[in-house]
Design a protein around this motif. Sequence first.
Motif, mmCIF file in Angstrom:
data_model
loop_
_atom_site.group_PDB
_atom_site.id
_atom_site.type_symbol
_atom_site.label_atom_id
_atom_site.label_comp_id
_atom_site.label_asym_id
_atom_site.label_seq_id
_atom_site.Cartn_x
_atom_site.Cartn_y
_atom_site.Cartn_z
ATOM 1 N N ILE A 129 0.837 -1.203 0.000
ATOM 2 C CA ILE A 129 0.000 0.000 0.000
ATOM 3 C C ILE A 129 0.870 1.250 0.000
ATOM 4 C CG2 ILE A 129 -1.589 1.369 1.417
ATOM 5 C CD1 ILE A 129 -2.949 -1.266 2.189
ATOM 6 N N ARG A 130 1.957 1.209 0.776
ATOM 7 C CA ARG A 130 2.875 2.362 0.815
ATOM 8 C C ARG A 130 3.446 2.644 -0.577
ATOM 9 N NH1 ARG A 130 4.122 4.257 5.650
ATOM 10 N NH2 ARG A 130 3.692 2.990 7.487
ATOM 11 N N LYS A 131 3.819 1.579 -1.288
ATOM 12 C CA LYS A 131 4.367 1.752 -2.636
ATOM 13 C C LYS A 131 3.325 2.345 -3.571
ATOM 14 C CE LYS A 131 7.686 -2.051 -2.310
ATOM 15 N NZ LYS A 131 8.059 -3.409 -2.816
ATOM 16 N N LYS A 132 2.073 1.898 -3.435
ATOM 17 C CA LYS A 132 1.018 2.407 -4.298
ATOM 18 C C LYS A 132 0.676 3.860 -3.955
ATOM 19 C CE LYS A 132 0.602 -1.386 -6.585
ATOM 20 N NZ LYS A 132 0.962 -1.468 -8.016
ATOM 21 N N LEU A 133 0.689 4.175 -2.671
ATOM 22 C CA LEU A 133 0.413 5.551 -2.259
ATOM 23 C C LEU A 133 1.576 6.473 -2.620
ATOM 24 C CD1 LEU A 133 -1.283 5.135 1.243
ATOM 25 C CD2 LEU A 133 -2.382 5.623 -0.931
ATOM 26 N N ALA A 134 2.757 5.893 -2.838
ATOM 27 C CA ALA A 134 3.910 6.705 -3.217
ATOM 28 C C ALA A 134 3.688 7.403 -4.551
ATOM 29 C CB ALA A 134 5.168 5.838 -3.288
ATOM 30 N N VAL A 135 2.786 6.863 -5.356
ATOM 31 C CA VAL A 135 2.422 7.517 -6.619
ATOM 32 C C VAL A 135 1.903 8.928 -6.345
ATOM 33 C CG1 VAL A 135 0.813 7.450 -8.580
ATOM 34 C CG2 VAL A 135 1.957 5.363 -7.832
ATOM 35 N N LEU A 136 1.250 9.086 -5.192
ATOM 36 C CA LEU A 136 0.690 10.398 -4.841
ATOM 37 C C LEU A 136 1.782 11.423 -4.565
ATOM 38 C CD1 LEU A 136 -2.200 9.304 -2.433
ATOM 39 C CD2 LEU A 136 -2.229 9.495 -4.917
ATOM 40 N N ASP A 137 3.017 10.938 -4.318
ATOM 41 C CA ASP A 137 4.133 11.867 -4.082
ATOM 42 C C ASP A 137 4.588 12.534 -5.377
ATOM 43 O OD1 ASP A 137 4.175 11.257 -1.391
ATOM 44 O OD2 ASP A 137 5.593 9.601 -1.657
ATOM 45 N N SER A 138 4.454 11.810 -6.492
ATOM 46 C CA SER A 138 4.916 12.344 -7.771
ATOM 47 C C SER A 138 3.780 12.859 -8.650
ATOM 48 C CB SER A 138 5.701 11.266 -8.533
ATOM 49 O OG SER A 138 4.920 10.094 -8.672
ATOM 50 N N LEU A 139 2.552 12.532 -8.283
ATOM 51 C CA LEU A 139 1.398 13.001 -9.055
ATOM 52 C C LEU A 139 0.406 13.679 -8.125
ATOM 53 C CD1 LEU A 139 0.624 9.841 -11.242
ATOM 54 C CD2 LEU A 139 1.728 11.932 -12.024
ATOM 55 N N ASN A 140 -0.062 14.847 -8.527
ATOM 56 C CA ASN A 140 -1.176 15.475 -7.820
ATOM 57 C C ASN A 140 -2.430 14.823 -8.353
ATOM 58 O OD1 ASN A 140 -3.360 17.090 -7.061
ATOM 59 N ND2 ASN A 140 -2.132 18.955 -7.071
ATOM 60 N N ILE A 141 -2.907 13.801 -7.637
ATOM 61 C CA ILE A 141 -3.965 12.952 -8.173
ATOM 62 C C ILE A 141 -5.269 13.734 -8.381
ATOM 63 C CG2 ILE A 141 -5.142 11.992 -6.152
ATOM 64 C CD1 ILE A 141 -3.554 9.961 -8.993
ATOM 65 N N ASN A 142 -5.522 14.721 -7.514
ATOM 66 C CA ASN A 142 -6.727 15.540 -7.706
ATOM 67 C C ASN A 142 -6.654 16.294 -9.032
ATOM 68 O OD1 ASN A 142 -7.694 14.800 -5.124
ATOM 69 N ND2 ASN A 142 -6.572 16.471 -4.156
ATOM 70 N N ALA A 143 -5.506 16.924 -9.287
ATOM 71 C CA ALA A 143 -5.333 17.686 -10.526
ATOM 72 C C ALA A 143 -5.275 16.752 -11.732
ATOM 73 C CB ALA A 143 -4.058 18.523 -10.443
ATOM 74 N N LEU A 144 -4.603 15.590 -11.574
ATOM 75 C CA LEU A 144 -4.470 14.650 -12.678
ATOM 76 C C LEU A 144 -5.840 14.177 -13.158
ATOM 77 C CD1 LEU A 144 -2.631 12.766 -14.435
ATOM 78 C CD2 LEU A 144 -2.978 11.050 -12.651
ATOM 79 N N PHE A 145 -6.673 13.704 -12.230
ATOM 80 C CA PHE A 145 -7.989 13.206 -12.608
ATOM 81 C C PHE A 145 -8.851 14.323 -13.190
ATOM 82 C CE2 PHE A 145 -8.018 9.372 -9.447
ATOM 83 C CZ PHE A 145 -7.117 8.723 -10.270
ATOM 84 N N THR A 146 -8.797 15.500 -12.571
ATOM 85 C CA THR A 146 -9.595 16.625 -13.068
ATOM 86 C C THR A 146 -9.160 17.009 -14.481
ATOM 87 O OG1 THR A 146 -9.915 17.481 -10.823
ATOM 88 C CG2 THR A 146 -10.288 19.014 -12.642
#
Length: 339
Positions: free
Chosen positions: A115-132
């Motif tokens: 889970i930590r590795k998967k959440l690490a994606v959030l460190d390099s991507l602003n997921i709110n902005a990406l999806f929007t």
Amino acid sequence: MIQKGFLALIVVLCIGCKAHKKQNTIATIFDKVLLVEDSITVGKMTINNAFKQQILAHKDNQYDSLLILKKVYEPNKYAFDNCLGMIFGDANSPLFQPKGLYEWNRNLLANESVIRKKLAVLDSLNINALFTNHLTAVQKITGHTGEGKWLVYFGPKDFQIFGGCDNNSMILDMFGDSWNTQSINKVFAHELEHLIFGPLMEKDPVGKMGLGITMDEGLAVYFTYIYLKQNREDALYGSETQLLMSREKEIFEKLEPYLFKTNEEGCPIFRHCGRNNDCKPLIEGLSKEVENELCYFMGFRIIEEYVKIHGKNSWKDIYNIPISDFYQKSGYKEYIATK
């Protein structure tokens, strides 16, 4: 010389430091998902970030099963009941009902390192902005608003999926291989385009035939190619793309007889579109991924030939004219005859 009492104090302090450090590390999981929106909506497209609630259900060392019911299951009931439960069969469908969800989510943090590795994606991507940005771009570029719902979550072990059943149940399992900074843009853009073309395809006379699914998948690949400014190899299958081009005539001639047949009548083309395993492949000597996605390649090539004749932005015509008309006006069959 260090006195024994002073040494004991250092040991106690160090133990306390370690405990404090561990507590802060665990809290990071919760702090990180708190920055993610519960859901993101642009027009009539919504992405439900259920993974956020799955993590928060374990906050303060307590498991909140009611949160799983209210924030994970109920907002995504259609996806759990009518997609996940059906895809993985009757024997596994209880996993996606409330009682089953409670049980495997109870042990979700047993996979904490993953889970930590998967959440690490959030460190390099602003997921709110990406999806929007993705939701906005796909509608702006295609000129159609589209409608659909996405579920982004951590699924039960060995039941990963990236895709879905229909516009109301598109699913991204963060445990899957596609959840990484390298592929998320490509795969997510591909699946989002399906939400635009899906409703149009359902109304088209050939939408459920071989030609319909071929153009549906080919268009999703072509949109991603345009949107992410890819070259053909990146859009398709890398080094295997040239092999497909060299066998293009064979691929078309073997699949063409099934273009206007349904799944029941035209298993081979559905087989090469990853939709039906009830028949053997017609084209062999390819990797499993490419073998299962030959209609993606063929649909992409039909659009390429259409654009050669009708102009750079003419690929968007597919949203406004019947699929069979687009196919005929592409001149693809005539092009193949010259090869």
